[in-house]
Design a protein around this motif. Structure first.
Motif, short mmCIF file in Angstrom:
data_model
loop_
_atom_site.label_atom_id
_atom_site.label_comp_id
_atom_site.label_asym_id
_atom_site.label_seq_id
_atom_site.Cartn_x
_atom_site.Cartn_y
_atom_site.Cartn_z
N SER A 96 0.66 -1.31 -0.11
CA SER A 96 -0.03 0.10 0.18
C SER A 96 0.85 1.09 -0.05
N VAL A 97 0.38 2.26 -0.62
CA VAL A 97 1.06 3.72 -0.87
C VAL A 97 0.12 4.87 -1.04
N ALA A 98 0.44 5.86 -0.62
CA ALA A 98 -0.49 7.00 -0.73
C ALA A 98 0.36 8.35 -0.83
N CYS A 126 -4.47 -10.85 -6.26
CA CYS A 126 -4.90 -10.44 -7.46
C CYS A 126 -5.71 -9.12 -7.72
N ARG A 127 -5.69 -8.42 -6.55
CA ARG A 127 -7.03 -7.24 -6.53
C ARG A 127 -5.96 -6.05 -6.23
N LEU A 128 -6.07 -5.02 -7.31
CA LEU A 128 -5.58 -3.72 -7.36
C LEU A 128 -6.76 -2.94 -6.94
N ARG A 129 -6.41 -2.02 -5.61
CA ARG A 129 -7.42 -1.01 -5.50
C ARG A 129 -6.80 0.30 -5.26
N VAL A 130 -7.45 1.37 -6.12
CA VAL A 130 -7.26 2.66 -6.08
C VAL A 130 -8.14 3.67 -5.39
N GLU A 131 -7.74 4.33 -4.37
CA GLU A 131 -9.08 5.26 -3.83
C GLU A 131 -8.44 6.64 -3.75
N VAL A 132 -9.36 7.40 -3.95
CA VAL A 132 -9.29 8.96 -4.03
C VAL A 132 -10.01 9.41 -2.84
N HIS A 133 -9.52 10.09 -1.89
CA HIS A 133 -9.99 10.58 -0.64
C HIS A 133 -9.97 12.11 -0.72
N ASP A 134 -11.38 12.71 -0.65
CA ASP A 134 -11.37 14.23 -0.60
C ASP A 134 -12.29 14.56 0.36
N ALA A 135 -12.53 15.95 0.61
CA ALA A 135 -13.20 16.70 1.76
C ALA A 135 -14.51 17.10 1.15
N GLY A 136 -14.62 17.08 -0.23
CA GLY A 136 -15.85 17.45 -0.86
C GLY A 136 -17.19 16.93 -0.26
N PRO A 137 -18.12 17.78 -0.69
CA PRO A 137 -19.41 17.23 -0.21
C PRO A 137 -20.05 16.45 -1.28
N LYS A 140 -15.47 11.91 1.39
CA LYS A 140 -15.98 10.55 0.81
C LYS A 140 -14.39 10.13 0.09
N THR A 141 -14.59 8.80 -0.04
CA THR A 141 -13.56 7.99 -0.85
C THR A 141 -14.32 7.29 -1.93
N VAL A 142 -13.79 7.58 -3.15
CA VAL A 142 -14.28 7.21 -4.30
C VAL A 142 -12.86 6.02 -4.65
N TRP A 143 -13.72 4.64 -4.71
CA TRP A 143 -12.45 3.66 -4.96
C TRP A 143 -12.99 2.79 -6.32
N THR A 144 -11.99 2.48 -6.79
CA THR A 144 -11.93 1.42 -8.08
C THR A 144 -11.28 0.10 -7.76
N VAL A 146 -3.24 3.63 -3.40
CA VAL A 146 -3.10 2.34 -3.91
C VAL A 146 -2.59 1.22 -3.00
N SER A 147 -3.35 0.14 -3.45
CA SER A 147 -2.87 -1.14 -2.86
C SER A 147 -3.19 -2.43 -3.46
N LEU A 148 -2.46 -3.39 -3.33
CA LEU A 148 -2.33 -4.38 -4.01
C LEU A 148 -2.38 -5.75 -3.06
N ASP A 149 -3.17 -6.53 -3.15
CA ASP A 149 -3.50 -7.73 -2.28
C ASP A 149 -3.81 -8.85 -2.98
#
Length: 137
Positions: A4-6, A68-79, A117-121, A63-66
């Motif tokens: 994991s890295v951010a 065979c699954r790669l997850r990318v998250e974008v965290h922001d403080a917007g409404p 929120k966190t938008v994840w893929t 970004v995290s890799l566990d």
């Protein structure tokens, strides 16, 4: 072993190519090449939304890799919670989350209280973090 890295990015449109470059470097370092174009494009769409709608604190890409699954998250403080648009043929925007839903194996939004929120893929990938000797995906 999971990885994991951010990294934090400012609320500026030039932050989107910086985030793409950051993610591309991470994928290269982790030798995730089978889905890299899709992953980077989805990040660009979600990061552009964060720049457009977030507060001045910017956004964080995680970004995290566990296995065979790669997850990318974008965290922001917007409404608000982003939803796919229904653009007409003449609209020049509103297709970002439609692109994400067509390329990612999964995506969603996790709201945070009182704001943000966190938008994840997520993406299935050939790369895995399983130690040698263990049966891969």
């Amino acid at each position: 072993m999971p990885r994991s890295v951010a990294q934090r990015f400012p609320r500026a449109f030039d932050a989107v190519p910086e985030a793409r470059s950051f993610l591309g470097d991470v994928l290269k370092e982790w030798k995730v090449t089978d889905r890299s174009d899709d992953v980077v494009l989805c990040l660009a769409e979600v990061a552009a939304n964060a720049v457009r709608h977030a507060t001045r604190s910017g956004f964080v890409v995680e970004v995290s890799l566990d296995d065979c699954r790669l997850r990318v998250e974008v965290h922001d403080a917007g409404p608000g919670v982003p939803r796919p648009g229904q653009p007409s043929d003449d609209d020049t925007d509103g297709r970002g989350l439609l692109i994400v839903s067509s390329l990612a194996d999964g995506w969603g939004v996790t709201p945070h209280n009182p704001c943000g929120k966190t938008v994840w893929t997520e993406f299935k990938t050939d790369q895995n973090t399983t130690p040698i000797g263990v049966i891969p995906c």
